[in-house]
Each structure stands twice: as C-alpha cells, then as structure tokens.
Design an enzyme around this catalytic site. Structure first.
Site, PDB file in Angstrom:
ATOM      1  N   GLU A 141      -5.331   8.816   0.139  1.00  0.00           N
ATOM      2  CA  GLU A 141      -4.585   8.038  -0.767  1.00  0.00           C
ATOM      3  C   GLU A 141      -3.500   7.079   0.161  1.00  0.00           C
ATOM      4  O   GLU A 141      -3.312   7.195   0.944  1.00  0.00           O
ATOM      5  CB  GLU A 141      -3.572   8.915  -1.537  1.00  0.00           C
ATOM      6  CG  GLU A 141      -2.658   8.038  -2.610  1.00  0.00           C
ATOM      7  CD  GLU A 141      -1.704   8.788  -3.345  1.00  0.00           C
ATOM      8  OE1 GLU A 141      -1.017   8.131  -3.949  1.00  0.00           O
ATOM      9  OE2 GLU A 141      -1.537  10.111  -2.919  1.00  0.00           O
ATOM     10  N   ASP A 177      -4.800   4.276  -5.119  1.00  0.00           N
ATOM     11  CA  ASP A 177      -3.679   4.265  -6.181  1.00  0.00           C
ATOM     12  C   ASP A 177      -3.393   2.627  -6.275  1.00  0.00           C
ATOM     13  O   ASP A 177      -2.637   1.915  -5.371  1.00  0.00           O
ATOM     14  CB  ASP A 177      -2.436   4.832  -5.454  1.00  0.00           C
ATOM     15  CG  ASP A 177      -1.416   5.196  -6.198  1.00  0.00           C
ATOM     16  OD1 ASP A 177      -0.781   4.034  -6.683  1.00  0.00           O
ATOM     17  OD2 ASP A 177      -0.844   6.294  -6.443  1.00  0.00           O
ATOM     18  N   HIS A 180       0.687   1.533  -5.834  1.00  0.00           N
ATOM     19  CA  HIS A 180       0.889   1.504  -4.272  1.00  0.00           C
ATOM     20  C   HIS A 180       0.341   0.003  -3.906  1.00  0.00           C
ATOM     21  O   HIS A 180       0.930  -0.662  -3.062  1.00  0.00           O
ATOM     22  CB  HIS A 180       0.488   2.460  -3.425  1.00  0.00           C
ATOM     23  CG  HIS A 180       1.377   3.869  -3.705  1.00  0.00           C
ATOM     24  ND1 HIS A 180       2.562   3.870  -3.530  1.00  0.00           N
ATOM     25  CD2 HIS A 180       0.943   4.999  -4.011  1.00  0.00           C
ATOM     26  CE1 HIS A 180       3.131   5.304  -3.983  1.00  0.00           C
ATOM     27  NE2 HIS A 180       1.802   5.843  -4.038  1.00  0.00           N
ATOM     28  N   ARG A 210       7.230   2.255 -11.602  1.00  0.00           N
ATOM     29  CA  ARG A 210       6.388   3.363 -11.492  1.00  0.00           C
ATOM     30  C   ARG A 210       6.402   4.115 -12.672  1.00  0.00           C
ATOM     31  O   ARG A 210       6.188   5.468 -13.012  1.00  0.00           O
ATOM     32  CB  ARG A 210       6.623   4.372 -10.333  1.00  0.00           C
ATOM     33  CG  ARG A 210       5.207   5.096  -9.930  1.00  0.00           C
ATOM     34  CD  ARG A 210       5.689   6.066  -8.695  1.00  0.00           C
ATOM     35  NE  ARG A 210       4.446   6.778  -8.237  1.00  0.00           N
ATOM     36  CZ  ARG A 210       4.394   7.314  -6.897  1.00  0.00           C
ATOM     37  NH1 ARG A 210       5.349   7.733  -6.443  1.00  0.00           N
ATOM     38  NH2 ARG A 210       3.170   7.927  -6.659  1.00  0.00           N
ATOM     39  N   GLU A 239      -0.323   8.366 -12.547  1.00  0.00           N
ATOM     40  CA  GLU A 239       0.835   9.043 -11.648  1.00  0.00           C
ATOM     41  C   GLU A 239       2.089   8.167 -11.826  1.00  0.00           C
ATOM     42  O   GLU A 239       2.384   7.496 -10.774  1.00  0.00           O
ATOM     43  CB  GLU A 239       0.310   9.219 -10.103  1.00  0.00           C
ATOM     44  CG  GLU A 239       1.126   9.938  -9.341  1.00  0.00           C
ATOM     45  CD  GLU A 239       0.807   9.996  -7.693  1.00  0.00           C
ATOM     46  OE1 GLU A 239       0.615  11.403  -7.336  1.00  0.00           O
ATOM     47  OE2 GLU A 239       0.437   8.889  -7.358  1.00  0.00           O
TER      48      GLU A 239
END
Length: 260
Positions: A141, A177, A180, A210, A239
C-alpha cells in the site's frame, strides 16, 4: 454495471458495535469487508459471520528494508497466511515499514538509500513466494507522509509501484490508496491508468478528513468512470470514517462508484 466490487473497512465504521457485529452489518448492506491486524480479533467469530473478508493486514511486525526487520516481517506474514486461510481472505496488505497504533513508522526513514531499495525488493520477492505457495496475494500500500504517516519509507504511489514492478510477481500487487495518493501526488485518473496493470485492490476516502466520497475535494464518480472504462474487475474498498450516520456514508460511497 461496472465489473468491480465494493468493500468497506470494518475498522472505521459502526464503531459502537463489537467488531464481528460490524462485519455482519457491512455484509448485510451488500459489501465485502476489509480489516486490519488480526491479532486482537476473534477469528472464530469472524468465520461465522458469513461475510466475504476481502483484505486484511498481512504482517504483525517487521520492515522491508533492513535484514532483521525483513525476517520478522516474513515470520509474521507466515502467521498471517494461516489466519487468511481460516477466513478465506485472498489479499494480505503490507507497508514499507511497521506502523504503530498512531500510524507512525516503527523505523522512520528521512532518506531511502539504494541498499534499502534492494533489500525491500528482495523482501517483497520472498513475500510473493510465500503468497504463491499459499494461493494468496500480498498487496503493498502507498501511504501519505504529509498528514497520516510521516517518515514512512517507500510511501508514495510511485515508489510502491516501482517496487511491485521490480518484483514482477502476480502474488505481489499494489494496494492503490487514492486518499493517500491525492495528498501526496494527485492526478488520480492518470495514476489509475498507469498503475492498474499492477493493482491488486484500490482503497478510497475523501480529502481532507478521510471520510466517505462526497465530503471533500475528490470527484470520485470520475475515478469510477475511469475504472469502468479500463475494465477494472477488482475491489474498491472504502477505508474512511463516516461523516455522520454510517449507513448513509456507505450509501454515498456506493452511489459514487455506481456507473450507469
């Protein structure tokens, strides 16, 4: 309908419920389930939920880029594979180094040296061999260092992709991701186009905060359209935290990734 499937990380929603009940709730709403570390979980209870566990953390401790840390990572990866077998979980997630309970690297690295790159690539190659023998896929990740994970080596999407490409195994893929990546690099659609041949799964949340899609600056329907155009058939996992009611947050996620 798009060919990809949607999952939700049970670590970040329905926080008032015991973990197994969170998993059941997410599954009842029609999503696959992602989880982090297994050591604190009741694995027997999770196997009885009937949920599809699509991803879990693939190590307990260890690092990629120093020999002692690599051996520890591989040791705990073997333990994780045993748990993944019990849960029938196909993907196990790893990072550039172990993270503590605040998401900070246990061995921070301001500079990643050439020997660290070589050690990381060798470690990931050995990890891929473990995955091949077990019939599982490890995913590496990308993280952001500006907000959540300062000091983490191999954090950017570019670095993560370079390591996955260097290993060249179907049992080591990228966990792309996009939360990010937006903080660290941006150009998400172009990044998806570049990385998708090496992607094992995609994770999403909006920026800043987030939280679920629609709460920040990322136009996720455009990302969904790109994934549909490119024929992505893997998992897109939320997530992120719920900005309010968790069920409504999950519905916003579903709507953002529903391509007509």
């Amino acid at each position: 309908m798009s060919g990809y499937r949607l999952a939700v990380c049970a670590e970040m929603v329905f926080l008032d419920l015991p973990f197994a009940e969170r998993v059941e709730r997410i599954a009842r709403l029609g999503f696959e389930v992602e989880m982090w570390g297994w050591a604190t979980k009741d694995i027997d209870a999770l196997t009885k939920t009937g949920a599809t566990i699509s991803s879990m953390t693939g190590y307990l401790t260890g690092t990629l880029a120093d020999p002692d840390g690599a051996e520890e990572l591989l040791r705990t990866a073997r333990q994780s594979l045993e748990v993944a077998e019990r849960l029938d979980c196909p993907r196990l997630n790893v990072h550039g180094t172990g993270l503590d309970d605040k998401g900070l690297p246990v061995i921070p690295a301001a500079v990643v040296t050439p020997p660290m790159w070589l050690t990381a690539a060798r470690t990931l190659g050995r990890l891929a061999e473990l995955g091949e023998r077990a019939g599982r896929v490890f995913t590496l990740e990308n993280l952001n260092t500006a907000v959540d994970h300062p000091g983490t080596p191999f954090a950017t999407a570019a670095d993560t992709l370079a390591l996955v490409e260097a290993v060249g195994s179907p049992h080591l893929r990228m966990n792309l991701d996009l939360y990010h990546a937006q903080i660290g690099e941006g150009n998400l659609v172009e990044l998806v186009e570049r990385a998708l041949p090496h992607v094992g799964e995609i994770q999403v949340a909006d920026v800043p905060g987030r939280r679920e899609p629609g709460t920040g600056e990322i136009h996720y329907p455009a990302v969904a359209a790109a994934l549909d155009r490119l024929g992505y058939e893997g998992v897109v996992g939320l997530e992120g935290w719920a900005s309010g009611d968790p069920e409504e947050a999950l519905e916003r996620f579903r709507r953002a990734f529903t391509v007509a």
